[in-house]
Motif scaffolding. Structure first.
Motif, mmCIF file in Angstrom:
data_model
loop_
_atom_site.group_PDB
_atom_site.id
_atom_site.type_symbol
_atom_site.label_atom_id
_atom_site.label_comp_id
_atom_site.label_asym_id
_atom_site.label_seq_id
_atom_site.Cartn_x
_atom_site.Cartn_y
_atom_site.Cartn_z
ATOM 1 N N VAL A 1 0.649 -1.516 0.261
ATOM 2 C CA VAL A 1 0.209 0.085 0.106
ATOM 3 C C VAL A 1 0.568 1.603 -0.055
ATOM 4 N N ARG B 1 -5.388 0.337 -8.819
ATOM 5 C CA ARG B 1 -6.386 0.804 -8.003
ATOM 6 C C ARG B 1 -6.994 1.127 -7.584
ATOM 7 N N ARG B 2 -8.097 0.191 -7.692
ATOM 8 C CA ARG B 2 -9.594 -0.639 -7.310
ATOM 9 C C ARG B 2 -9.165 -1.392 -6.065
ATOM 10 N N ASN C 1 -1.631 -5.266 -9.532
ATOM 11 C CA ASN C 1 -1.911 -6.307 -8.918
ATOM 12 C C ASN C 1 -2.507 -7.160 -9.578
ATOM 13 N N SER D 1 -12.394 -8.363 -4.841
ATOM 14 C CA SER D 1 -12.464 -7.419 -6.030
ATOM 15 C C SER D 1 -12.579 -9.013 -7.561
ATOM 16 N N ASP E 1 -15.399 -1.376 6.063
ATOM 17 C CA ASP E 1 -14.601 -1.079 4.893
ATOM 18 C C ASP E 1 -14.574 -1.535 3.772
ATOM 19 N N LEU F 1 2.241 3.141 -3.242
ATOM 20 C CA LEU F 1 1.698 3.985 -4.428
ATOM 21 C C LEU F 1 1.658 4.991 -4.161
ATOM 22 N N ALA G 1 -15.983 0.070 -0.257
ATOM 23 C CA ALA G 1 -14.851 -0.127 -0.706
ATOM 24 C C ALA G 1 -15.178 -0.888 -2.436
ATOM 25 N N ARG H 1 -8.683 -7.888 -0.089
ATOM 26 C CA ARG H 1 -9.169 -7.403 -1.169
ATOM 27 C C ARG H 1 -8.621 -7.323 -2.655
ATOM 28 N N GLY I 1 -5.163 -7.127 2.878
ATOM 29 C CA GLY I 1 -4.479 -7.200 0.912
ATOM 30 C C GLY I 1 -5.079 -8.039 0.736
ATOM 31 N N GLY J 1 -6.293 -1.347 -3.943
ATOM 32 C CA GLY J 1 -5.788 0.002 -3.422
ATOM 33 C C GLY J 1 -4.330 -0.776 -2.555
ATOM 34 N N ALA J 2 -4.013 -1.648 -3.544
ATOM 35 C CA ALA J 2 -2.319 -2.230 -3.624
ATOM 36 C C ALA J 2 -1.638 -2.423 -4.235
#
Length: 296
Positions: A82, A96-97, A116, A154, A176, A85, A180, A150, A147, A99-100
């Motif tokens: 993270v 980007r979506r 990613n 996604s 959260d 970035l 997101a 996420r 991480g 976040g890592a």
């Protein structure tokens, strides 16, 4: 000799990439990337680069990659995915979506792009090991909200899972993540409490453990699989050990199981292809070689 000089000496003028983390000695990325280098007769090098979790240290890493002609990029592991970035020139939309970033690719003009590949690796291993699983057939349960979660959440949303039940020991972190990554439309991310984890397995088609529970030297994952359908797939991204308590329990009741080594192998493919050129795939021989490196 500092780590950068060591890496340059190992590369000896050849194109190179590395796994970057703190610590990084445990990483098996050199074994999996080295397998492809040898298999495809690429005169390149993939090493390890320990980088402290400090802004100045990450700035030094970025400067090193930009200025070193034979640097092609790197992989990133904890704790840098993270924090890196804002230091990169570009972040691709997937990263980007999520976040890592777990992969940096140096472009021809010397700029650095963050990508990613964790979600890609997760889905490729799932398709390879459980080809019968279809994303639109029912709910999925994901344990954890870090991480790796996420990227996995996604990717599962991207392939059309209708309902994802997200459970984490710290519920606020899961909320959260759910906010997101919930896409527009009819798909849902439902956040449950950790105490509900066994009940939420009812009707699920896939259970994914993204937590460290079950990893070597960590507590085991305490979960009752009684409500999980026998047709469901159980996927544990832990790969040390390969056969976690969760997978052993699931296998004993007839569930199809996927261990974490496949995700590790498949997530390395896009980086190798970007850095060194040849198209690659995961083979039984490579899996055996990396498992042997793990002592499995």
């Amino acid at each position: 000799m500092n780590p950068y000089d060591t890496l340059l000496a190992e590369a000896a003028g050849r194109p190179f990439a590395a796994i970057v983390g703190w610590p990084v000695e445990h990483s098996r990325s050199p074994a999996l990337q080295g397998f492809w280098l040898k298999q495809h007769h690429v005169d390149g090098h993939y090493g390890r680069l320990p980088v402290k979790p400090e802004r100045a240290a990450l700035e030094e890493l970025v400067a090193f990659l930009r200025k070193t002609p034979n640097a092609r990029g790197c992989n990133l592991t904890l704790p840098h995915k993270v924090e890196i970035l804002p230091l990169l020139d570009r972040i691709d939309p997937v990263a980007r979506r999520i976040g890592a970033v777990n992969t940096i690719v140096k472009q021809a003009d010397g700029t650095l792009e963050g990508r990613n590949t964790d979600g890609f690796g997760f889905l490729e291993a799932l398709k390879y090991n459980a080809p019968h699983w279809m994303p639109d057939t029912g709910p999925v349960v994901v344990l954890g909200a870090g991480g790796a979660a996420r990227a996995i959440v996604s990717s599962l949303m991207d392939v059309g899972v209708p309902e994802l039940r997200l459970v984490n020991r710290t519920r606020g972190t899961a909320i959260d993540l759910g906010v997101a990554l919930t896409p527009p439309g009819g798909q849902r991310i439902v956040v449950g409490s950790w105490d509900e984890r066994s009940e939420l397995l009812d009707g699920a088609t896939l259970l994914v453990n993204t937590t460290s529970l079950g990893m070597k030297d960590q507590p085991g994952l305490d979960i009752d699989l009684a409500k999980l359908p026998h047709e469901a797939v159980v996927y544990d991204i832990v790969y040390v050990p390969l056969e976690t308590y969760l997978l052993a329990a699931a296998r004993s009741r007839g569930n199809r199981c996927v261990d974490g080594l496949g995700m590790l192998l498949h997530q390395g493919r896009p980086g190798f292809e970007a850095w060194f050129g040849p198209r690659v795939d995961v083979s039984a021989a490579q899996r055996h070689a990396v498992a042997a490196d793990l002592g499995a």
